[in-house]
Scaffold this active site. Sequence first.
Site, mmCIF file in Angstrom:
data_model
loop_
_atom_site.group_PDB
_atom_site.id
_atom_site.type_symbol
_atom_site.label_atom_id
_atom_site.label_comp_id
_atom_site.label_asym_id
_atom_site.label_seq_id
_atom_site.Cartn_x
_atom_site.Cartn_y
_atom_site.Cartn_z
ATOM 1 N N GLY A 163 80.464 29.734 80.656
ATOM 2 C CA GLY A 163 79.698 30.109 81.305
ATOM 3 C C GLY A 163 78.124 29.673 80.574
ATOM 4 N N LYS B 75 75.275 7.031 74.496
ATOM 5 C CA LYS B 75 73.945 6.429 74.131
ATOM 6 C C LYS B 75 73.331 6.990 73.542
ATOM 7 C CE LYS B 75 74.963 3.117 77.914
ATOM 8 N NZ LYS B 75 75.648 3.876 78.980
ATOM 9 N N ASP C 28 87.038 18.317 72.811
ATOM 10 C CA ASP C 28 86.617 18.497 74.094
ATOM 11 C C ASP C 28 85.351 19.260 73.968
ATOM 12 O OD1 ASP C 28 86.899 20.332 76.293
ATOM 13 O OD2 ASP C 28 87.294 22.365 75.470
ATOM 14 N N ASP D 16 75.523 22.409 76.555
ATOM 15 C CA ASP D 16 75.003 23.672 76.003
ATOM 16 C C ASP D 16 75.376 23.876 74.788
ATOM 17 O OD1 ASP D 16 75.808 24.398 79.046
ATOM 18 O OD2 ASP D 16 77.816 25.332 78.668
ATOM 19 N N ASP E 207 86.719 31.213 81.374
ATOM 20 C CA ASP E 207 86.931 30.016 81.585
ATOM 21 C C ASP E 207 88.421 29.673 80.967
ATOM 22 O OD1 ASP E 207 84.349 29.088 81.766
ATOM 23 O OD2 ASP E 207 83.834 27.985 79.502
HETATM 24 O O1 RIB Z 1 79.108 23.385 80.465
HETATM 25 C C1 RIB Z 1 80.263 23.924 80.265
HETATM 26 C C2 RIB Z 1 80.657 26.088 81.003
HETATM 27 O O2 RIB Z 1 80.108 25.485 82.412
HETATM 28 C C3 RIB Z 1 82.388 25.800 80.857
HETATM 29 O O3 RIB Z 1 82.492 27.094 80.577
HETATM 30 C C4 RIB Z 1 82.019 26.741 81.796
HETATM 31 O O4 RIB Z 1 82.273 28.408 82.357
HETATM 32 C C5 RIB Z 1 80.459 26.360 83.331
HETATM 33 O O5 RIB Z 1 79.704 27.056 83.154
#
Ligand code: RIB
Length: 295
Positions: free
Chosen positions: A38, A215, A237, A243, A12
């Site tokens: 990722g 929400k 951020d 994720d 990233d």
């Molecule tokens: O969800 C965030 C991720 O989306 C980042 O780390 C970027 O690489 C994309 O895959």
Amino acid sequence: MKILDFGSLNYDYVYGVEHVVVPGETISSRDMEIFCGGKGLNQAIAAARAGAEVHMAGMVGEDGQLFMDICKENGIDVSYLKQVPGKSGHAIIQLDKNGQNSILLYGGSNRKITKEYVDEVLTGFSKGDLLLLQNEINMLDYIIDKAYEKGMRILLNPSPYDEKLAACDLSKISVFLINEIEGEQITKEKEPEKMLDVLEEKYPGAGIMLTLGSKGSVYANKGKRYRQDIFKVKAVDTTAAGDTFTGYFAASVLKGMPMEEILRKCAKASAIAVSKKGASDSIPKEEEVDGYELL
Ligand code: RIB
């Protein structure tokens, strides 16, 4: 039982900007930092930090040693991770002053998955194991079919949502993890409750985990709905907050935790991730999440 995360690994490149660039505009960035990210890697790290046994599968390029190292540092098994010729995937991320981002992806080695490789990886997994998928790699349709044949439980985070998902048999998915933007794209509905109605009708039997930004979140399954508010923090951020939620959700499901507890834990984990910079770097360990209310 264990988790197989078959997904993307990206470098990233994060640019700090006043606002996200608009068409035709050129702007200067304040700073630039490089992180490992990722959606696949971030979710694997979150699940591992939440205490699950995690195996990562995917392709990295010649420049991919750092991904191997970061997986190992987090206790993630890398025996299925493969290094191939060419470049790893990367993402160009603009991060504005409010912590909001916009992401441009380059697939690189993430899009070099072959059927033979999928078959080889899946030999290590069986009924009851959990497969965690996102939409940043190729062969998603084949992976879903083969994992389903084995009786694996499949958790799909269909992100980024695009036309390639149409090739997948989504009736084989056990749980969908989507945000409100993806919910609208899939259902054409704007109201969260209506999105859930449409998804439950379309995929009966599947659980629907819908995150709604500020929400909170709602989980719908078999006519029941569980709701959770967010834990408020100053957003530094938002990258990888979703994720973090997904990885914690997968690990908690594997542990067999009650849904109310799962949602609370995921909300705390993603709040901590939002308050820190970076993708995988911002994902908290379980102790930090469990001690969160004491802060
Ligand atoms: O969800 C965030 C991720 O989306 C980042 O780390 C970027 O690489 C994309 O895959």
